[in-house]
Design a protein around this motif. Structure first.
Motif, mmCIF file in Angstrom:
data_model
loop_
_atom_site.group_PDB
_atom_site.id
_atom_site.type_symbol
_atom_site.label_atom_id
_atom_site.label_comp_id
_atom_site.label_asym_id
_atom_site.label_seq_id
_atom_site.Cartn_x
_atom_site.Cartn_y
_atom_site.Cartn_z
ATOM 1 N N VAL A 189 -1.645 -1.337 -3.953
ATOM 2 C CA VAL A 189 -2.880 -0.602 -3.700
ATOM 3 C C VAL A 189 -2.573 0.884 -3.591
ATOM 4 N N GLU A 190 -3.346 1.679 -4.325
ATOM 5 C CA GLU A 190 -3.242 3.138 -4.271
ATOM 6 C C GLU A 190 -3.786 3.631 -2.928
ATOM 7 N N GLY A 191 -2.967 4.354 -2.180
ATOM 8 C CA GLY A 191 -3.414 4.886 -0.900
ATOM 9 C C GLY A 191 -4.198 6.179 -1.049
ATOM 10 N N GLN A 192 -4.821 6.599 0.058
ATOM 11 C CA GLN A 192 -5.607 7.841 0.089
ATOM 12 C C GLN A 192 -5.334 8.573 1.394
ATOM 13 N N GLY A 193 -5.353 9.894 1.339
ATOM 14 C CA GLY A 193 -5.295 10.701 2.553
ATOM 15 C C GLY A 193 -3.997 10.527 3.325
ATOM 16 N N ALA A 194 -4.082 10.676 4.635
ATOM 17 C CA ALA A 194 -2.920 10.572 5.498
ATOM 18 C C ALA A 194 -3.406 10.398 6.936
ATOM 19 N N LEU A 239 0.858 -1.195 0.000
ATOM 20 C CA LEU A 239 0.000 0.000 0.000
ATOM 21 C C LEU A 239 0.887 1.235 0.000
ATOM 22 N N THR A 240 0.547 2.211 -0.853
ATOM 23 C CA THR A 240 1.255 3.491 -0.774
ATOM 24 C C THR A 240 0.535 4.371 0.250
ATOM 25 N N VAL A 241 1.312 4.940 1.167
ATOM 26 C CA VAL A 241 0.755 5.800 2.214
ATOM 27 C C VAL A 241 1.489 7.133 2.146
ATOM 28 N N GLY A 242 0.959 8.151 2.829
ATOM 29 C CA GLY A 242 1.581 9.442 2.599
ATOM 30 C C GLY A 242 1.547 10.404 3.753
ATOM 31 N N SER A 243 2.264 11.507 3.554
ATOM 32 C CA SER A 243 2.348 12.568 4.555
ATOM 33 C C SER A 243 1.172 13.530 4.442
ATOM 34 N N ASP A 244 0.431 13.464 3.340
ATOM 35 C CA ASP A 244 -0.678 14.388 3.091
ATOM 36 C C ASP A 244 -1.444 13.853 1.882
ATOM 37 N N CYS A 245 -2.547 14.500 1.553
ATOM 38 C CA CYS A 245 -3.212 14.247 0.280
ATOM 39 C C CYS A 245 -2.335 14.804 -0.839
ATOM 40 N N ASN A 246 -2.528 14.258 -2.047
ATOM 41 C CA ASN A 246 -1.945 14.868 -3.232
ATOM 42 C C ASN A 246 -0.425 15.012 -3.144
ATOM 43 N N VAL A 247 0.247 13.959 -2.672
ATOM 44 C CA VAL A 247 1.714 13.987 -2.651
ATOM 45 C C VAL A 247 2.300 12.981 -3.640
ATOM 46 N N GLY A 248 1.447 12.134 -4.270
ATOM 47 C CA GLY A 248 1.971 11.204 -5.268
ATOM 48 C C GLY A 248 1.760 9.735 -4.960
ATOM 49 N N LYS A 249 0.761 9.407 -4.149
ATOM 50 C CA LYS A 249 0.535 7.998 -3.788
ATOM 51 C C LYS A 249 0.080 7.168 -4.988
ATOM 52 N N THR A 307 -8.059 3.273 -6.082
ATOM 53 C CA THR A 307 -8.978 3.636 -5.001
ATOM 54 C C THR A 307 -9.411 5.102 -5.071
ATOM 55 N N GLY A 308 -8.974 5.821 -6.106
ATOM 56 C CA GLY A 308 -9.351 7.225 -6.260
ATOM 57 C C GLY A 308 -9.810 7.475 -7.687
ATOM 58 N N GLN A 309 -10.401 8.642 -7.920
ATOM 59 C CA GLN A 309 -11.020 8.865 -9.230
ATOM 60 C C GLN A 309 -10.020 8.798 -10.375
ATOM 61 N N THR A 310 -8.856 9.385 -10.186
ATOM 62 C CA THR A 310 -7.883 9.372 -11.274
ATOM 63 C C THR A 310 -7.402 7.946 -11.532
ATOM 64 N N GLY A 311 -7.115 7.232 -10.448
ATOM 65 C CA GLY A 311 -6.683 5.840 -10.573
ATOM 66 C C GLY A 311 -7.723 4.995 -11.294
ATOM 67 N N SER A 336 -8.128 11.172 7.702
ATOM 68 C CA SER A 336 -7.380 10.082 8.347
ATOM 69 C C SER A 336 -8.216 8.814 8.452
ATOM 70 N N GLY A 337 -9.532 8.955 8.571
ATOM 71 C CA GLY A 337 -10.390 7.774 8.683
ATOM 72 C C GLY A 337 -10.364 6.944 7.411
ATOM 73 N N VAL A 338 -10.363 7.602 6.272
ATOM 74 C CA VAL A 338 -10.280 6.893 4.997
ATOM 75 C C VAL A 338 -8.947 6.144 4.913
ATOM 76 N N THR A 339 -7.882 6.808 5.364
ATOM 77 C CA THR A 339 -6.555 6.200 5.319
ATOM 78 C C THR A 339 -6.498 4.930 6.166
ATOM 79 N N LEU A 340 -7.044 4.993 7.388
ATOM 80 C CA LEU A 340 -6.981 3.813 8.255
ATOM 81 C C LEU A 340 -7.877 2.696 7.724
ATOM 82 N N ALA A 341 -9.023 3.058 7.154
ATOM 83 C CA ALA A 341 -9.899 2.038 6.572
ATOM 84 C C ALA A 341 -9.189 1.317 5.425
ATOM 85 N N LEU A 342 -8.447 2.059 4.624
ATOM 86 C CA LEU A 342 -7.663 1.453 3.544
ATOM 87 C C LEU A 342 -6.592 0.534 4.105
ATOM 88 N N LEU A 343 -5.916 1.003 5.141
ATOM 89 C CA LEU A 343 -4.824 0.229 5.738
ATOM 90 C C LEU A 343 -5.360 -1.087 6.303
#
Lengths: 372, 372
Positions: A230-235, A155-165, A188-192, A242-249
């Motif tokens: 898996v494409e990560g979301q949020g942070a 899973l790609t995870v990140g420091s913020d939204c929109n950093v390149g996950k 897991t996101g619209q662009t993906g 953060s809730g979306v991020t943990l649900a993905l994790l």
């Protein structure tokens, strides 16, 4: 998702820049062959490459009519406006596209197909309104099933939204395939989802079912690959997401994580504001946070760092990767600028080192909390 | 939510037990004066107290007709069936209620008002179908605003779903008021919303907006109280619902947490299965996990433990509270059985000890992750 072979016009009116037009840039980077033109009257006459650094000679034009002369036969909304509504100024563009019988692809929070005027127009001209954020009807409840897979889930995870996950995940899949791995991408996101042609926009799913949707996507992807990226979301540190991020994790139950960060960003963007916002912790704290949160369900290891260095020059970018490696003890690269080979090798080494194909879940049965 | 003064019939067909009929039990515990009868043909003739230990002499009856003779004028669905659909067997009951012109209150995932047959019946008889899970139309994005409140925000968190987080919050509010505190309750689940008459069922909200809804609820509640007690949901260690839990934690930005656990439960229930599931870590690990997760945004301290000891006898329950205190160094009580006074005092002591009314957010501005 996009269906038949397409010649898309990407709507990015007034905002065709690398950071604002995330969806347009993603589609240009990975499906440029299907893009006929970009719509942004404020930048008409330039090329995509001149505006956002990808998409080569794809022309920027002022309107649907100009895109039609270039052979466009579909409209994709390539920017996400604040609030998720259809800006009134874009309605005319969507109408013009539908009147030509073009399908319209949207990742807006508001669903175009629920707009009476646009729905009637689509019907009248035999066009489709495709709302990629519309969640699946199923109500899936996760149960940690992805933790039992033989495939290695990353899973790609990140420091913020929109950093390149998303980009890190796609480049990692490409690099894994170049190394001979059998890898699949889970969008897991619209662009993906636009790029992959399948997946679920998980942040549009009702909260109870986000982990369940992710689990289902991962279980399905594991049938086609030994490594599921898996494409990560949020942070985890983001006040809103953060809730979306943990649900993905916890839905994906990854064994390996790739930490994504944009070089130079030091605050989490809240409400589109780049100045206000919460400080981003150092990378090694982020590594620890993600490993801790994953471990609540099933242990996972951060195996590499993907740095988005697009905002700095190349020597500064290289230096940043070196510093990230020193800070974390992990391979670090900008997967777009310097390639994802080192990250792919880290994933493959990690996968090879796993004791058993199906790793054990978090821990053995142990006495309950208060019965020690 | 319930509107005018009510005489409710609570539907709990075949499942009027303390664990299965969570909503019915909650309404009986806190709004018994508005309950005329409970519907469960398999237990007809008994009292609520005999079946679930609360609700005193409220009779259990077989059908809507019997409830009507007891003066009922509304139907509340008091159990949450697996999957969230309306079981076919209950449809006749809902129909019978609507035919008498009763309003029907539902927390099902599926919305009764969207059911053509039931909607038509409601219209024909001047009755309302109230779907408490229907999310607000607003799309609110959290921004950590609750961290700046002068009021002390308290969130109940837990080792699993259905361990007593709502009850602990309501008992805590009662005990705070008994100590002279100005406390308000924020309902975040269907039972809590039925009891409080307001709130949002947050796990029914689209994932992107859960923290934003919670933030809005907390900001509003802080206008009426010095202490805002927020009903928690899910658990950080739950494979399906951890995302909802973290969204609540970061939306509410609590300064204090009360950790809830059911004595004797040693595994997280997944998919309604009480045997399968993931082990629950020891209480002190849970304390650490919640404090860590809160701290990603804003520091919070667990100030007490609320144990649900309903499954064991009283001496065993007292011993469990003593053990929880030894394990965690925190006051522990079963707020229903032994009262919430010790927890209320812990909250008040904590509130008094806060340096400034509006505590500072997570940390000072610091250098970005890779620019140290």
């Amino acid at each position: 998702m996009l269906g038949k072979a397409r010649r898309l016009a990407l709507l990015a009116e007034g905002r065709f820049t690398p950071l604002d037009a995330k969806t347009a840039v993603g589609v240009l980077r990975y499906r440029a062959g299907e893009v006929a033109a970009v719509l942004d009257a404020t930048r008409a006459g330039r090329t995509a490459a001149a505006c956002v650094g990808v998409g080569g000679a794809v022309p920027v034009v002022a309107d649907v009519e100009a895109a039609a002369t270039l052979g466009a036969d579909g409209l994709l909304i390539g920017v996400a406006p604040q609030g998720g509504e259809l800006p009134e100024a874009w309605r005319a563009t969507v109408r013009a596209a539908l009147e030509r019988g073009w399908d319209v692809f949207s990742g807006l929070h508001v669903f175009l197909a629920d707009d009476a005027e646009l729905a009637a127009l689509a019907r009248a001209h035999g066009a489709r309104l495709v709302d990629v954020r519309r969640p699946p009807a199923a109500r899936r409840i996760a149960a940690g099933r992805a933790a039992t897979l033989g495939a290695t889930v990353v899973l790609t995870v990140g420091s913020d939204c929109n950093v390149g996950k998303m980009t890190a995940a796609l480049e990692l899949v490409r690099a894994l395939e170049a190394e001979g791995g059998r890898a699949t991408f889970v969008a897991t996101g619209q662009t993906g989802v636009f790029i992959a042609g399948r997946g679920v926009v998980v942040d549009a799913v009702v909260a109870d079912f986000v982990a369940g949707e992710v689990e289902a996507l991962v279980l399905e992807a594991a049938r086609d690959g030994d490594i599921v990226v898996v494409e990560g979301q949020g942070a985890l540190h983001h006040p809103a997401y953060s809730g979306v991020t943990l649900a993905l994790l916890h839905g994906a139950c990854p064994a390996a994580l790739v930490l994504c960060h944009q070089e130079g960003r030091d605050r989490i963007r809240v409400g589109g504001d780049t100045e206000a916002g919460w400080p981003i912790p150092p990378l090694r704290e982020l590594v620890e946070a993600y490993q801790t949160a994953a471990g609540w369900l099933r242990p996972a290891k951060v195996v590499g760092v993907a740095l988005n260095t697009s905002g700095v020059d190349e020597p500064t970018g290289r230096a940043a990767c070196g510093r990230a490696t020193r800070d974390t003890g992990l391979p670090a690269s900008d997967p777009v600028r310097f390639g994802a080979a080192s990250l792919a090798r880290a994933v493959l080494d990690f996968a090879a080192s796993r004791d058993t194909p199906a790793a054990a879940p978090r821990r053995e049965r142990r006495p309950g909390a208060t019965t020690a």
